[in-house]
Enzyme design. Sequence first.
Site, PDB file in Angstrom:
ATOM      1  N   ASN A 135       0.843  -1.204   0.000  1.00  0.00           N
ATOM      2  CA  ASN A 135       0.000   0.000   0.000  1.00  0.00           C
ATOM      3  C   ASN A 135       0.878   1.254   0.000  1.00  0.00           C
ATOM      4  O   ASN A 135       2.104   1.160   0.001  1.00  0.00           O
ATOM      5  CB  ASN A 135      -0.969  -0.018   1.186  1.00  0.00           C
ATOM      6  CG  ASN A 135      -0.221  -0.105   2.498  1.00  0.00           C
ATOM      7  OD1 ASN A 135       0.517   0.807   2.877  1.00  0.00           O
ATOM      8  ND2 ASN A 135      -0.388  -1.220   3.205  1.00  0.00           N
TER       9      ASN A 135
ATOM     10  N   ASP B 261      -4.694  -6.148   5.457  1.00  0.00           N
ATOM     11  CA  ASP B 261      -5.698  -6.974   6.139  1.00  0.00           C
ATOM     12  C   ASP B 261      -5.745  -8.384   5.546  1.00  0.00           C
ATOM     13  O   ASP B 261      -6.154  -9.333   6.213  1.00  0.00           O
ATOM     14  CB  ASP B 261      -7.074  -6.306   6.034  1.00  0.00           C
ATOM     15  CG  ASP B 261      -7.137  -5.043   6.887  1.00  0.00           C
ATOM     16  OD1 ASP B 261      -6.536  -5.047   7.976  1.00  0.00           O
ATOM     17  OD2 ASP B 261      -7.763  -4.059   6.459  1.00  0.00           O
TER      18      ASP B 261
ATOM     19  N   LYS C 283       7.480 -17.758 -10.577  1.00  0.00           N
ATOM     20  CA  LYS C 283       6.849 -16.592 -11.197  1.00  0.00           C
ATOM     21  C   LYS C 283       5.625 -17.053 -12.000  1.00  0.00           C
ATOM     22  O   LYS C 283       5.716 -18.006 -12.790  1.00  0.00           O
ATOM     23  CB  LYS C 283       7.869 -15.902 -12.113  1.00  0.00           C
ATOM     24  CG  LYS C 283       7.373 -14.596 -12.657  1.00  0.00           C
ATOM     25  CD  LYS C 283       8.423 -13.933 -13.553  1.00  0.00           C
ATOM     26  CE  LYS C 283       7.773 -12.805 -14.318  1.00  0.00           C
ATOM     27  NZ  LYS C 283       8.439 -12.513 -15.566  1.00  0.00           N
TER      28      LYS C 283
ATOM     29  N   ASP D 269      -4.613  -9.635  13.154  1.00  0.00           N
ATOM     30  CA  ASP D 269      -4.728  -8.225  13.561  1.00  0.00           C
ATOM     31  C   ASP D 269      -3.773  -8.030  14.744  1.00  0.00           C
ATOM     32  O   ASP D 269      -4.069  -8.439  15.877  1.00  0.00           O
ATOM     33  CB  ASP D 269      -6.175  -7.887  13.947  1.00  0.00           C
ATOM     34  CG  ASP D 269      -6.341  -6.391  14.178  1.00  0.00           C
ATOM     35  OD1 ASP D 269      -5.421  -5.759  14.748  1.00  0.00           O
ATOM     36  OD2 ASP D 269      -7.387  -5.847  13.777  1.00  0.00           O
ATOM     37  N   ILE D 270      -2.629  -7.428  14.467  1.00  0.00           N
ATOM     38  CA  ILE D 270      -1.549  -7.347  15.455  1.00  0.00           C
ATOM     39  C   ILE D 270      -1.985  -6.508  16.659  1.00  0.00           C
ATOM     40  O   ILE D 270      -1.830  -6.905  17.818  1.00  0.00           O
ATOM     41  CB  ILE D 270      -0.273  -6.738  14.817  1.00  0.00           C
ATOM     42  CG1 ILE D 270       0.106  -7.527  13.570  1.00  0.00           C
ATOM     43  CG2 ILE D 270       0.871  -6.710  15.820  1.00  0.00           C
ATOM     44  CD1 ILE D 270       1.142  -6.851  12.683  1.00  0.00           C
TER      45      ILE D 270
ATOM     46  N   PHE E 253      -4.097   3.554  14.976  1.00  0.00           N
ATOM     47  CA  PHE E 253      -4.284   4.585  13.959  1.00  0.00           C
ATOM     48  C   PHE E 253      -5.458   4.190  13.079  1.00  0.00           C
ATOM     49  O   PHE E 253      -5.631   3.008  12.771  1.00  0.00           O
ATOM     50  CB  PHE E 253      -3.015   4.742  13.104  1.00  0.00           C
ATOM     51  CG  PHE E 253      -2.049   5.734  13.692  1.00  0.00           C
ATOM     52  CD1 PHE E 253      -1.427   5.477  14.904  1.00  0.00           C
ATOM     53  CD2 PHE E 253      -1.770   6.926  13.039  1.00  0.00           C
ATOM     54  CE1 PHE E 253      -0.542   6.400  15.470  1.00  0.00           C
ATOM     55  CE2 PHE E 253      -0.891   7.856  13.577  1.00  0.00           C
ATOM     56  CZ  PHE E 253      -0.279   7.591  14.803  1.00  0.00           C
TER      57      PHE E 253
ATOM     58  N   LYS F 176     -13.259   1.757  16.000  1.00  0.00           N
ATOM     59  CA  LYS F 176     -12.001   1.006  16.128  1.00  0.00           C
ATOM     60  C   LYS F 176     -11.505   1.036  17.556  1.00  0.00           C
ATOM     61  O   LYS F 176     -10.998   0.043  18.086  1.00  0.00           O
ATOM     62  CB  LYS F 176     -10.933   1.599  15.199  1.00  0.00           C
ATOM     63  CG  LYS F 176     -11.050   0.992  13.814  1.00  0.00           C
ATOM     64  CD  LYS F 176     -10.130   1.553  12.790  1.00  0.00           C
ATOM     65  CE  LYS F 176     -10.733   1.149  11.428  1.00  0.00           C
ATOM     66  NZ  LYS F 176     -10.038   1.642  10.294  1.00  0.00           N
TER      67      LYS F 176
ATOM     68  N   LYS G 265     -11.362  -2.563  19.436  1.00  0.00           N
ATOM     69  CA  LYS G 265     -10.047  -3.117  19.810  1.00  0.00           C
ATOM     70  C   LYS G 265      -9.689  -2.771  21.253  1.00  0.00           C
ATOM     71  O   LYS G 265      -8.590  -3.087  21.721  1.00  0.00           O
ATOM     72  CB  LYS G 265      -8.965  -2.592  18.857  1.00  0.00           C
ATOM     73  CG  LYS G 265      -9.186  -3.035  17.407  1.00  0.00           C
ATOM     74  CD  LYS G 265      -7.973  -2.843  16.518  1.00  0.00           C
ATOM     75  CE  LYS G 265      -8.377  -3.023  15.055  1.00  0.00           C
ATOM     76  NZ  LYS G 265      -7.246  -3.109  14.131  1.00  0.00           N
TER      77      LYS G 265
HETATM   78  N1  CTP Z   1      -3.685  -3.080  12.443  1.00  0.00           N
HETATM   79  C1  CTP Z   1      -2.934  -4.146  12.873  1.00  0.00           C
HETATM   80  N2  CTP Z   1      -3.004  -5.338  12.216  1.00  0.00           N
HETATM   81  C2  CTP Z   1      -3.802  -5.492  11.142  1.00  0.00           C
HETATM   82  C3  CTP Z   1      -4.560  -4.402  10.691  1.00  0.00           C
HETATM   83  C4  CTP Z   1      -4.472  -3.210  11.359  1.00  0.00           C
HETATM   84  O1  CTP Z   1      -2.213  -4.016  13.849  1.00  0.00           O
HETATM   85  N3  CTP Z   1      -3.850  -6.665  10.529  1.00  0.00           N
HETATM   86  C5  CTP Z   1      -3.632  -1.814  13.191  1.00  0.00           C
HETATM   87  C6  CTP Z   1      -3.081  -0.651  12.403  1.00  0.00           C
HETATM   88  O2  CTP Z   1      -1.683  -0.496  12.622  1.00  0.00           O
HETATM   89  C7  CTP Z   1      -3.870   0.519  12.958  1.00  0.00           C
HETATM   90  C8  CTP Z   1      -5.210  -0.088  13.275  1.00  0.00           C
HETATM   91  O3  CTP Z   1      -4.973  -1.462  13.492  1.00  0.00           O
HETATM   92  O4  CTP Z   1      -3.329   0.982  14.177  1.00  0.00           O
HETATM   93  C9  CTP Z   1      -6.173   0.068  12.156  1.00  0.00           C
HETATM   94  O5  CTP Z   1      -7.327  -0.636  12.462  1.00  0.00           O
HETATM   95  P1  CTP Z   1      -8.118  -1.489  11.371  1.00  0.00           P
HETATM   96  O6  CTP Z   1      -9.482  -1.664  11.862  1.00  0.00           O
HETATM   97  O7  CTP Z   1      -7.470  -2.756  11.075  1.00  0.00           O
HETATM   98  O8  CTP Z   1      -8.018  -0.530  10.181  1.00  0.00           O
HETATM   99  P2  CTP Z   1      -8.116  -0.921   8.710  1.00  0.00           P
HETATM  100  O9  CTP Z   1      -7.147  -1.989   8.351  1.00  0.00           O
HETATM  101  O10 CTP Z   1      -8.021   0.361   7.950  1.00  0.00           O
HETATM  102  O11 CTP Z   1      -9.561  -1.553   8.714  1.00  0.00           O
HETATM  103  P3  CTP Z   1     -10.779  -1.246   7.759  1.00  0.00           P
HETATM  104  O12 CTP Z   1     -10.261  -1.616   6.424  1.00  0.00           O
HETATM  105  O13 CTP Z   1     -11.847  -2.123   8.246  1.00  0.00           O
HETATM  106  O14 CTP Z   1     -11.074   0.211   7.908  1.00  0.00           O
END
Ligand code: CTP
Length: 400
Positions: free
Chosen positions: A215, A284, A294, A311-312, A328, A342, A346
């Site tokens: 991204n 995600d 390849k 989701d860390i 964030f 969020k 979380k």
């Molecule tokens: N985060 C994480 N691990 C993931 C996804 C996100 O630790 N697999 C953390 C990001 O670093 C950020 C926060 O979670 O601090 C974002 O929340 P999230 O709900 O996962 O945001 P998005 O990925 O943008 O979700 P959505 O697409 O549903 O908006």
Amino acid sequence: MKPVSELSGRTVVLGVSGGVAAYKSAELARLLVKAGADVRVVMTESAQHFVGPATFQAITGQAVWSDPWDARMPNGMAHIDLTRDAQLILIAPATADCIARLAQGRADDLLSTLCLARDEGCALMVAPAMNRQMWEHPATRRNVATLVDDGTYMEGPAAGEQACGEVGAGRMVEPADLLEAVLSHFTPKSLAGRQVLITAGPTSEAIDPVRVITNLSSGRMGYALAQAAVRAGARVTLVSGPTALALPRGVRRIDVASARDMRDAVMNNLSGTDVFVSVAAVADYRPASPSGRKIKKSADSMSLELVRNPDILAEVAARADAPFCVGFAAESHELDSYAQDKRRSKRLPLVVGNLVSDGLGSEDNLVVLYDDEGRHPLERASKAAVARAILEHISRLLKG
Ligand code: CTP
């Protein structure tokens, strides 16, 4: 809440003594001015053999001083007036002779007199630069020990190739690192003794050996937070996805690529962490079965099966021994409701929200902080200034 610029309102006297590294002090003066400081340059006579006062005058927009009898100072008190409202004298480069004179408390030129006549509110920081044998000489070692005893901050010297062709300790610390030392000096140590773990940048999920899903995150916000946290006295570990950014001074970095690598690095470094700031734009989803070879084009279309990544942040926040967790939320619309969702889902004490149009990949950021008390918008500012404001907020919540 208004993030303040780094050195605005600070007056720094930059002392330049006579070493080859004096040419680098012009760059240092420029960096200090750019960071917002009021910079007054004082040169020794021998410094002027290496670089002219006009250079510093042009960079700082102020008169350069070197003569204690300079008639330009209205009351003839240059040795007192130049440091009257200064918070720091930074001598860079400081030669062996300059250090010896400071250690003895001499006052027979303007720079040494200013150092002796300064009051308690004005710190002294010294960046030595000299031949390695001069640096190692017992006389210099004694003089440096005396200065340290007197409360002087020593920055360096660095080791490496010297102007004389020899290799060893004696190089002046680079201007960017000296600026960092000054910024750190002026930062209140609101995170002293705290251990901070930060994730930053994008993740990269393999499709095959040459293709990835990633991204547009630049990593700048996470790196700015790491740097600001070090300045505020924290021990900082940065788990970073692929970025092109330089490692901030004093930060320990662990490089990772995929979300699963990032998760493992976070879990392996969580012990002892007081604050976890999850800035990374973690993918995600990842390809369900990356190809070892390849992928060749054959059909007109192809589809890729994706599976969820861990989701860390949620995993860390759910632990019984969870540190203070900051998330964030980068949203394209409805920032308030998504960011608050969020935070609740979380179970985070703090979420930093921004619209992707306001921050992703750019130098500046416009964010809103969400906590139990509600929403706190910050003004648009550089990511460094936003990072400082976020950390101030975190340290207030930690104390509260
Ligand atoms: N985060 C994480 N691990 C993931 C996804 C996100 O630790 N697999 C953390 C990001 O670093 C950020 C926060 O979670 O601090 C974002 O929340 P999230 O709900 O996962 O945001 P998005 O990925 O943008 O979700 P959505 O697409 O549903 O908006």
